[in-house]
Scaffold this active site. Structure first.
Site, PDB file in Angstrom:
ATOM      1  N   GLU A  31     -11.246  -0.767  17.981  1.00  0.00           N
ATOM      2  CA  GLU A  31     -11.020  -1.045  16.510  1.00  0.00           C
ATOM      3  C   GLU A  31     -12.194  -0.735  15.587  1.00  0.00           C
ATOM      4  O   GLU A  31     -12.241   0.051  14.630  1.00  0.00           O
ATOM      5  CB  GLU A  31      -9.960  -2.121  16.331  1.00  0.00           C
ATOM      6  CG  GLU A  31      -8.554  -2.050  16.747  1.00  0.00           C
ATOM      7  CD  GLU A  31      -8.708  -2.498  18.198  1.00  0.00           C
ATOM      8  OE1 GLU A  31      -9.710  -2.946  18.826  1.00  0.00           O
ATOM      9  OE2 GLU A  31      -7.487  -2.363  18.810  1.00  0.00           O
TER      10      GLU A  31
ATOM     11  N   HIS B 255       0.576 -10.593  17.484  1.00  0.00           N
ATOM     12  CA  HIS B 255       1.037  -9.543  17.466  1.00  0.00           C
ATOM     13  C   HIS B 255       2.298  -9.336  16.504  1.00  0.00           C
ATOM     14  O   HIS B 255       3.020  -8.605  16.484  1.00  0.00           O
ATOM     15  CB  HIS B 255       1.327  -8.654  18.686  1.00  0.00           C
ATOM     16  CG  HIS B 255       0.339  -8.687  19.908  1.00  0.00           C
ATOM     17  ND1 HIS B 255       0.146  -9.618  20.693  1.00  0.00           N
ATOM     18  CD2 HIS B 255      -0.253  -7.554  20.339  1.00  0.00           C
ATOM     19  CE1 HIS B 255      -0.864  -9.338  21.445  1.00  0.00           C
ATOM     20  NE2 HIS B 255      -1.102  -7.936  21.341  1.00  0.00           N
TER      21      HIS B 255
END
Lengths: 376, 337
Positions: free
Chosen positions: B70, B139
């Protein structure tokens, strides 16, 4: 007739209406009403509409209170003569729920607009009704769409086919204009008539749609059975540049609400849904540019650039002109001095949208105009 | 016009903007592939299927799959934006953005300001957020307040398919960095979406319902919960306005304040944790600028100050629901009466 019990139900205007909010009762239980009397206000996706009674009698029981929302076809109130006993009224109300369910099936089969290929244009057209009368075509104004005729279309479709058209760059029709002139819009409408196999039709036009109808009558006189023009553009010099510029520039709810309020004599009647629908249309790619081009063809600095008065003079078909006295977009004074033979009707409590603000009156005028034009 | 899902609406916006402007690229993990791609790639199109079909339509040069990195691909996208492309980066879960804070906060958000307005950074970062999918603490967060805090970033939280397409189109055409957050539970919700491209301006709240008793302001999926509560309250005779600000930065303060002044009773529904969250922020704005109009304390319905639990019963208790929103609105409505 005297001892019958008559239901008053939630009306349905247009395809998408599934429920309505009862804004206010203009009558009370026990009060006598007559056919044609305005008796209840219902809020819709456009404006709050005043409803006229279809029946005469005594309001025996109000079932849906003010402020409540009820599905289309739901029982709002019961009308019967005072001689009918309360027990029968109760029985009627209790049994009504079973019968109301059946009307849902009818609405599901209702016609939906479709896209019709008309020359270079793809036009969104709703066709309803059937009968012996000559077909009618309803043409909205600048920035409008088929929703303009929500309260009109069903009344006109009782005994004829009615085609309700989105002009190019409006509603569900693609922005397919080259110049954006009234002649180009009229040519598109004529191509739509060809595509629909309509040889001759009554044209009902609002504002710019009135100018489009006049232009079509000028270029294809044999195709027009009659003209009904509501606050039409093209027959007088003035037009509100505040409205046109404001409409073009407003890209947010608040300024758009202020602009659209100019359309109505009583802007409180306007609902938030109307503003949102216009914004959704104006956000589409290509639409702001197309509207700008059309506006530039129609008006400049508060003056109209089109003169279709000769078209009205030379039309040679029955013509009706309806104007709201409080019109702030195109002044109703333009209804004076029209050619002899043109029927002129001024509606006192309406602005630029009399077919919404005074729908019952306008529907009566249009219906009798179409009927007498058919007879000629 | 046709009925489309939130996922389809986003996919359509990406397709149309990539077709319209060759500078638009997409970059992220597992985003390539989709319908029409060959072999194994056909299975992908993003972890949530939003980028399906882009590889086949626009090719691998504009649809870039990356390793699990990322910090690298977000940095690459920010750099590409600074040098002329319009990248749309996809992060599977907003929770992972912790590893790219410098790229976002210190680089993308600062370029326009520090280069005196001469630099533009047309960078979109799409990510999913939100609890309710049994995905546990790492998440499931609703981290939009963190991005809202940073001047120079625009933050978008669409709640409907119509808004999703129009706001993503605006995000891609916008010259500033945009954090675009999609609640996972909304992907299969459906609504009317125009077929052609359109933009919804940032900083324009949506008023879903108008009522004169209580103002409910809600973000993302919470808008649906607020509407459920408002519909239930209407049957009790409590008429609510429901406002979806659509973007937390810029924030449509005018619409919020106007409604707060009209009703004097406000409930704010925010899926984020309560400290320094959107509920706290909006509450402070109303308290400061519409204090005189208030008839009741501003009610906040938020997640608690805890990580998102994994246990289903605890996760359900963590999330605001319509019952809690209705209870808060009722309390606001009856306060002082």
């Amino acid at each position: 007739m005297a001892d019958t019990i008559q239901p008053i139900t939630m009306p349905k205007w247009g395809m998408t209406m599934t429920e309505g909010r009862l804004a206010s009762w203009l009558v009370q239980e026990g009060q006598q009403i007559s056919q044609g009397q305005e008796f209840v206000e219902v809020e819709t996706e456009k404006i709050t509409n005043v409803v006229e009674s279809l029946v005469s009698g005594n309001i025996r029981k109000i079932i849906v209170p003010e402020g409540a929302t009820a599905p289309v076809g739901a029982l709002l109130a019961v009308v019967a003569e005072p001689t009918v006993p309360d027990s029968e009224i109760e029985q009627f109300i209790n049994s009504y729920a079973d019968r109301a369910g059946k009307s849902d099936d009818e609405t599901e089969g209702q016609a939906a607009p479709r896209v019709v290929a008309a020359g270079p244009h793809s036009l969104n057209i709703l066709s309803i009704g059937d009968g012996d009368g000559q077909p009618a075509i309803l043409v909205h104004g600048f920035g409008g769409d088929i929703g303009t005729w929500l309260f009109t279309q069903d009344a006109l479709a009782q005994n004829r086919k009615v085609h309700i058209v989105d002009l190019p760059a409006h509603g569900g029709s693609a922005p397919s204009l080259e110049k954006g002139s009234v002649e180009e819009l009229a040519a598109a409408l004529l191509m739509a008539m060809d595509a629909l196999s309509v040889e001759k039709a009554h044209l009902v036009g609002h504002s710019m749609g009135g100018a489009v109808a006049l232009s079509l009558a000028q270029s294809a006189p044999g195709r027009v059975a009659s003209l009904a023009l509501i606050a039409p553009a093209g027959i007088g010099p003035e037009i509100s540049s505040e409205y046109i510029e404001g409409f073009l520039n407003a890209d947010r709810r608040k300024p758009m609400k202020d602009v659209l309020a100019r359309l109505f004599a009583s802007s409180e009647a306007m609902s938030a849904g109307m503003v949102e629908n216009v914004l959704r249309f104006k956000r589409l790619d290509g639409v702001p540019e197309a509207l700008g081009a059309i506006a530039a063809n129609i008006a400049e600095q508060g003056k109209q650039k089109i003169d279709l008065k000769p078209a009205l003079e030379g039309a040679g078909v029955p013509a009706l002109v309806i104007w709201g006295e409080q019109d702030a977009v195109i002044p109703s004074s333009q209804a004076t001095g029209l050619p002899a033979g043109v029927q002129v009707e001024i509606i006192s409590n309406a602005g630029h949208m009399p077919m919404m603000e005074a729908s019952s009156t306008v529907n009566r005028l249009l219906s009798s105009h179409l009927a007498s034009a058919d007879a000629k | 016009m046709s009925v489309k899902s939130y996922r389809q609406a986003l996919n359509e916006a990406l397709h149309q903007e990539m077709a319209r402007d060759p500078h638009v690229i997409v970059i992220g993990e597992d985003i390539a592939g989709g319908a029409g791609a060959s072999g194994q790639q056909d299975a992908w199109g993003g972890a949530f299927g939003v980028t399906k079909g882009l590889l086949g339509a626009f090719g691998p040069a504009r649809v870039r799959d990356t390793p699990i990195s990322e910090s690298a691909f977000v940095g690459a996208a920010v750099g590409a934006a600074a040098t002329g492309l319009r990248p749309v980066a996809e992060i599977m879960f907003v929770d992972f953005l912790g590893v790219c804070f410098d790229q976002i906060f210190n680089q993308a958000a600062k370029f326009r300001y520090m280069f005196g307005g001469k630099a533009v950074t047309p960078f979109v970062l799409r990510a999913t957020f939100g609890a309710g999918t049994r995905s546990a603490s790492q998440h499931s967060q609703a981290l939009y307040p963190i991005f809202t805090h940073i001047p120079g970033l625009k933050v978008v939280i669409p709640s409907s398919p119509y808004d999703a397409k129009g706001l993503l189109t605006q995000a891609i055409r916008d010259n500033d960095p945009v954090i675009f957050l999609e609640n996972k539970l909304l992907y299969d919700t459906v609504g009317e979406v125009p077929d052609g491209p359109y933009v919804i301006p940032f900083g324009e709240a949506n008023i879903l319902r108008e009522g004169s008793d209580v103002t409910i302001i809600a973000f993302g999926r919470m808008v649906h919960i607020a509407m459920d509560a408002a519909n239930a309250l209407a049957k009790e005779g409590i008429d609510c306005t429901v406002i979806d600000p659509r973007t937390t930065s810029p924030l449509d303060e005018d619409t919020i304040l106007e409604s707060a002044e009209e009703t004097g009773r406000v409930v704010i529904v925010d899926e984020a944790n309560p400290r320094c969250g959107m509920a706290a922020d909006v509450s402070s704005i109303i308290a400061e600028k519409a204090f005189g109009a208030l008839k009741a304390p501003i009610m906040k319905v938020t997640a608690p100050h805890t990580p998102v639990p994994y246990a289903p019963n605890l996760e359900a208790a963590y999330l605001p629901d319509a019952t809690r929103v209705a209870a808060a609105a009722r309390a606001a409505f009856t306060y002082g009466k």
